[in-house]
Write an enzyme that holds these catalytic residues in place. Structure first.
Site, PDB file in Angstrom:
ATOM      1  NE  ARG A  38      22.484 -25.412 -11.626  1.00 40.88           N
ATOM      2  CZ  ARG A  38      22.066 -26.236 -10.670  1.00 40.88           C
ATOM      3  NH1 ARG A  38      22.219 -25.921  -9.397  1.00 40.88           N
ATOM      4  NH2 ARG A  38      21.466 -27.366 -11.002  1.00 40.88           N
ATOM      5  CD  GLU A  84      -1.308  -2.332   2.142  1.00 41.18           C
ATOM      6  OE1 GLU A  84      -2.086  -2.930   2.905  1.00 41.18           O
ATOM      7  OE2 GLU A  84      -0.093  -2.627   2.029  1.00 41.18           O
TER       8      GLU A  84
END
Length: 365
Positions: free
Chosen positions: A208, A52
């Site tokens: 990876r 917010e």
């Protein structure tokens, strides 16, 4: 545009925080004026500004009294690492607040909504609630049960094989499925395997080919019998490796030397068969290391043991269009006397992953 449309957007951007905000929830916020999105924000990292706050900062406007803010989780109402978002929403005098799901945290639950309502702001709740609950399933289990969320990730053929009898399993699934596996590693706090998987594959258990953080690496090695030559003992970040063994092995010279090298040794009690007590182990990982989610990657003994203990929340199974015949299967150590005694899960979703099928199942309990 509907509330569902804007909330769906908020849920989409909330996912950008996956892997970075644990143990906090993933939250997205969208600010709408005259049926158009004027700003977005999401919780980006643990301890950082909430969704917010980011959405309001990104709006570059001073007056919000004709704006609606869509938030995937109830705005907080207490001082934690950041000030209460509910107070900020009230201060900015939003016209309307739309919330997907209430926060289960007792410090918040319902209180954020009440603060906003007391200020005379319209509140709509439960928009795409089911989707929001799923998105933050790890956070909800952490808050409600003080236990880690446990997911089994299984790569297998259409005839259920996870490897040949000689241990060969590279590669059962396609490149796209392996990429998703690395994304999942990034999103979970820890990836866990058994000793035999380390002996067979000598894995790194890192992220990876995709951007993301490396998870903690957890190995179940009851008698601390893994050779010192395995890759997990040679990595630069040894402090991210946790070896779970029985209490006697944890007092050995080998354990002391591993600790001196930077590896974590976690002593765990054993069950009546001499195996590590998985319930105790996962509780210790949760309490001692702050591991709130565990992705279990095998092998068959570990998969079977977790299912037997009934502590699996979710399974993600990648099925390759291949047949291996005689082989090792994920749950060959589970025995039931009749079909009616089968361990049951519910199908959550099915998608195509390259040439493979990617299915998600959730616990039926």
């Amino acid at each position: 545009m509907t509330d569902e449309f804007f909330m769906n957007r908020a849920l989409t951007i909330a996912e950008r925080g996956a892997g970075y905000v644990s143990p906090n929830p993933k939250v997205g916020a969208v600010i709408v004026r005259e049926n158009e999105i004027i700003s977005e924000g999401w919780h980006q990292f643990y301890g950082g500004p909430h969704a917010e706050v980011n959405a309001i900062s990104n709006a570059n406007i001073d007056c919000f009294d004709d704006c609606t803010i869509y938030v995937t989780l109830e705005p907080c109402s207490h001082h934690g690492k950041t000030p209460p978002c509910a107070d900020l929403i009230v201060q900015k005098k939003f016209k309307k607040v739309v919330i997907a799901a209430k926060d289960p945290n007792p410090l918040v639950s319902g209180k954020g909504v009440q603060k906003i309502k007391n200020a005379g702001i319209q509140v709509v709740e439960g928009v795409l609630e089911k989707e929001a609950l799923w998105a933050n399933r790890i956070f909800f289990k952490h808050i409600q049960y003080d236990k880690p969320y446990i997911m089994l990730k299984i790569a297998q053929t259409v005839d259920g094989c996870i490897s040949l009898n000689n241990g060969d399993s590279k590669w059962i699934t396609c490149e796209e499925s392996r990429k998703i596996t690395h994304i999942l590693r990034h999103e979970f706090d820890a990836v866990l395997v058994g000793k035999n998987t380390v002996l067979k594959d000598n894995p790194l258990l890192t992220v990876r080919n995709v951007e993301g953080r490396n998870p903690r690496r957890v190995v179940c090695d009851t008698n601390l019998s893994l050779p010192l030559e395995v890759s997990l003992y040679k990595m630069d970040d040894k402090h991210n490796t946790i070896i779970c063994c029985n209490e006697e092995s944890a007092k050995s010279r080998k354990a002391r030397n591993l600790i001196l090298s930077g590896v974590n040794i976690l002593p765990v009690g054993t069950d009546n068969t001499g195996k590590i007590n998985l319930n105790q182990m996962t509780d210790l990982l949760y309490c001692n290391f702050g591991i709130y989610s565990i992705m279990v990657e095998g092998g068959t003994g570990i998969f079977s043991s977790f299912v037997k203990e009934q502590i699996v929340d979710e399974m993600q199974i990648f099925i390759a269009p291949k047949i291996l015949g005689k082989c090792r299967t994920a749950f060959e150590d589970i025995f039931v006397s009749k079909v009616s005694n089968a361990v049951k899960f519910k199908l959550k979703s099915v998608n195509q992953s390259g040439d493979d099928i990617h299915s998600i199942f959730v616990s039926d309990s």
